[in-house]
Design a protein around this motif. Structure first.
Motif, PDB file in Angstrom:
ATOM      1  N   VAL A   7       1.059  71.029  -2.064  1.00 43.73           N
ATOM      2  CA  VAL A   7       1.037  70.715  -0.633  1.00 43.73           C
ATOM      3  C   VAL A   7       2.455  70.665  -0.076  1.00 43.73           C
ATOM      4  O   VAL A   7       2.758  71.233   0.980  1.00 43.73           O
ATOM      5  N   THR A  10      -5.092  70.294   0.254  1.00 48.85           N
ATOM      6  CA  THR A  10      -5.234  68.927   0.757  1.00 48.85           C
ATOM      7  C   THR A  10      -6.684  68.473   0.716  1.00 48.85           C
ATOM      8  O   THR A  10      -6.976  67.305   0.397  1.00 48.85           O
ATOM      9  N   ASP A  11      -7.633  69.377   1.030  1.00 51.69           N
ATOM     10  CA  ASP A  11      -9.051  69.007   0.974  1.00 51.69           C
ATOM     11  C   ASP A  11      -9.452  68.589  -0.441  1.00 51.69           C
ATOM     12  O   ASP A  11     -10.156  67.585  -0.631  1.00 51.69           O
ATOM     13  N   TYR A  20      -2.078  61.632  13.254  1.00 50.59           N
ATOM     14  CA  TYR A  20      -1.438  62.026  11.988  1.00 50.59           C
ATOM     15  C   TYR A  20      -0.644  60.872  11.382  1.00 50.59           C
ATOM     16  O   TYR A  20      -0.198  60.963  10.235  1.00 50.59           O
ATOM     17  N   ASP A  22      -0.249  77.866   5.495  1.00 49.56           N
ATOM     18  CA  ASP A  22      -0.869  76.647   6.011  1.00 49.56           C
ATOM     19  C   ASP A  22      -2.283  76.479   5.488  1.00 49.56           C
ATOM     20  O   ASP A  22      -2.711  75.373   5.132  1.00 49.56           O
ATOM     21  N   ARG A  23      -3.035  77.582   5.461  1.00 48.22           N
ATOM     22  CA  ARG A  23      -4.418  77.505   5.000  1.00 48.22           C
ATOM     23  C   ARG A  23      -4.482  77.122   3.518  1.00 48.22           C
ATOM     24  O   ARG A  23      -5.347  76.358   3.106  1.00 48.22           O
ATOM     25  N   SER A  35      -3.645  73.475   3.351  1.00 49.33           N
ATOM     26  CA  SER A  35      -4.759  72.666   3.852  1.00 49.33           C
ATOM     27  C   SER A  35      -5.913  72.646   2.850  1.00 49.33           C
ATOM     28  O   SER A  35      -6.582  71.620   2.674  1.00 49.33           O
ATOM     29  N   SER A  36      -6.156  73.797   2.209  1.00 49.30           N
ATOM     30  CA  SER A  36      -7.210  73.855   1.193  1.00 49.30           C
ATOM     31  C   SER A  36      -6.879  72.917   0.029  1.00 49.30           C
ATOM     32  O   SER A  36      -7.758  72.188  -0.468  1.00 49.30           O
ATOM     33  N   ALA A  76      -4.194  67.129  10.248  1.00 47.59           N
ATOM     34  CA  ALA A  76      -5.482  67.614  10.742  1.00 47.59           C
ATOM     35  C   ALA A  76      -6.198  66.565  11.582  1.00 47.59           C
ATOM     36  O   ALA A  76      -6.925  66.908  12.528  1.00 47.59           O
ATOM     37  N   VAL A 119      -3.683  62.541   8.155  1.00 44.28           N
ATOM     38  CA  VAL A 119      -3.008  63.810   7.927  1.00 44.28           C
ATOM     39  C   VAL A 119      -2.856  64.510   9.271  1.00 44.28           C
ATOM     40  O   VAL A 119      -3.425  64.102  10.275  1.00 44.28           O
TER      41      VAL A 119
END
Length: 460
Positions: free
Chosen positions: A73, A304-305, A364, A297-298, A301-302, A370, A368
């Motif tokens: 991340v 992070t999920d 945030y 970024d994707r 973010s993935s 998001a 996060v």
């Protein structure tokens, strides 16, 4: 642990994440709460995993994944580098300057107040509490599960067991406070007439509620910057992140073995990724023109999920029960900080579209990026407040403060330098107020209902 164990753990995580997405898409009460699918999955994993019912075949190693994923991340943040536009800064100096000071003050207060509260108040009720306990609030609230995992690992390396579990609990509580509290404040602001672009909470789009984007609203997640014949574009970008992550781990081990110094691995990985960004270059001859920041970024973010899932699912409930009182007090102190930052300092340091900009920072600062983005999209779906634009420009100003807190904070708090650490961020907080007054970035006397929206550019 074997590779098959890793496969089963991630398969279980993926099943629950997809189930969380299904629940978000179908159940109205979950849609109204805006809880992310990964957080729902984490709760399911906690209930069905080894910490409680022990139904799922999750291994005992799930608690170690969060620390590794965190490195990826932070590598994603570093490889995307930073942007700064002097022209825009000159044009919109007052708006962006005030916003920059507001963001810096937000993190400084979230570090100072909980740490002081933990040392002076919580330690009186629980004398054996670690002085680093207060930093877990900022790590969980402002940093999210990734930073909480990183800080927890650093504390554990310094001899404080259970720090990661406590940090993950703080991050989970912060995310719930961010989502649920944010929606409450949005309803309050719309009733009061403080919002500029959405006047009724019921105007929220179906895409945001269900999490499923309709065909006409879909956007591309990135571009093919290299030919799949040579290398798949996604593999190219994944490699760009794995390189600094792996090198950061190896370099940190070398430093520890050679000089007996302990640094957070995520910090080393971030620095290596940032150096890669600088070396790759962004000019016409630079390799960076083949890097798509949206794809990076994707991927981040993935990661992070999955980090959220493993972070929540691996929380040791006995540890939470043991620390329930100090954790509750710490959460309350954090809640006070973020609410004051939103309803007092927010309108004080933001003149135009004050609520839109403040609710984004609130979001945030409790989970996060998001979460802040979700809350902003509810009341400013087209970024007319220029909150995201200004965040991209002034965002790098926060990075040194964060890196110092996450890297030096645990060491200073564990080695008797706690008041020195606190003093640094108290000085930063005071400096923010002084700068705001000098440049007349303090707008508290102007009634909230009379604040204007950010002026639109000509092309808009």
């Amino acid at each position: 642990m074997t590779i098959n164990t890793l496969l089963v753990d991630f398969a279980c995580a993926s099943i629950l994440i997809l189930l969380g997405m299904f629940l978000r898409a179908k159940l109205k009460f979950i849609q109204r709460s805006f809880i992310p699918a990964s957080l729902l999955a984490g709760f399911l994993g906690l209930a069905l995993g080894p910490s409680f019912l022990n139904i799922l075949p999750l291994s005992e190693h799930i608690g170690s994944y969060a620390g590794v994923i965190t490195i990826l991340v932070f590598a994603a943040v570093g490889i995307n580098g930073f942007s700064f536009s002097p022209g825009n800064m000159k044009k919109d100096l007052n708006r962006m300057g005030a916003y920059a000071i507001y963001k810096i003050l937000g993190i400084a207060l979230q570090i100072v107040i909980p740490i002081v509260f933990a040392i002076i108040v919580i330690s009186k009720f629980i004398p054996e509490i670690n002085y680093g306990f207060g930093l877990l609030l900022a790590a969980g609230f402002y940093g999210g599960h990734g930073t909480a995992a990183a800080i927890g690992t650093t504390f554990e390396n310094l001899g404080w067991e259970n720090a990661t579990d406590l940090g993950m609990t703080a991050a989970t509580g912060g995310m719930l406070i961010g989502i649920l509290g944010g929606l409450i404040f949005i309803k309050w602001a719309t009733r009061k007439g403080y919002t500029q672009y959405v006047k009724d909470f019921s105007e929220i789009s179906e895409d945001l509620k269900t999490g499923l984007v309709k065909p006409e609203n879909r956007t591309s997640m990135g571009k093919d910057t290299v030919s799949p014949i040579a290398l798949d574009p996604l593999a190219f970008h994944v490699a760009l992140l794995v390189v600094p992550a792996g090198l950061g781990y190896l370099l940190n081990n070398y430093i520890a073995e050679t000089w007996n110094l302990e640094f957070p691995t995520f910090t080393i990985a971030f620095i290596i990724a940032l150096l890669m960004y600088l070396v790759l270059g962004r000019g016409k001859k630079g390799i960076y023109k083949y890097v798509d920041s949206k794809i990076v970024d994707r991927i981040g973010s993935s990661a992070t999920d999955y980090l959220v899932f493993f972070g929540v699912a691996s929380i040791q409930l006995p540890v939470v029960r043991e620390y329930w009182l100090p954790l509750t007090l710490l959460m309350l102190s954090g809640l006070v900080v973020v609410v004051l930052t939103l309803v007092v300092i927010g309108p004080g340091m933001n003149y135009e579209s004050w609520f839109e900009r403040s609710i984004f920072v609130y979001g945030y600062s409790t989970g996060v990026f998001a979460i802040g983005l979700t809350l902003l999209r509810v009341i400013d779906p087209n970024n007319k407040s220029k909150t995201l634009t200004d965040t991209a420009i002034v965002g790098p100003l926060n990075t040194p403060l964060e890196l110092f807190a996450w890297s030096a904070g645990p060491i200073m708090l564990m080695t008797g330098q706690h008041w020195t650490f606190v003093g640094i961020y108290v000085a930063i907080s005071i400096a923010c107020f002084v700068i705001a007054r000098i440049f007349k970035w303090w707008y508290w006397k102007i009634p909230l209902g009379e604040r204007p929206a950010v002026p639109l550019d000509r092309e808009e």
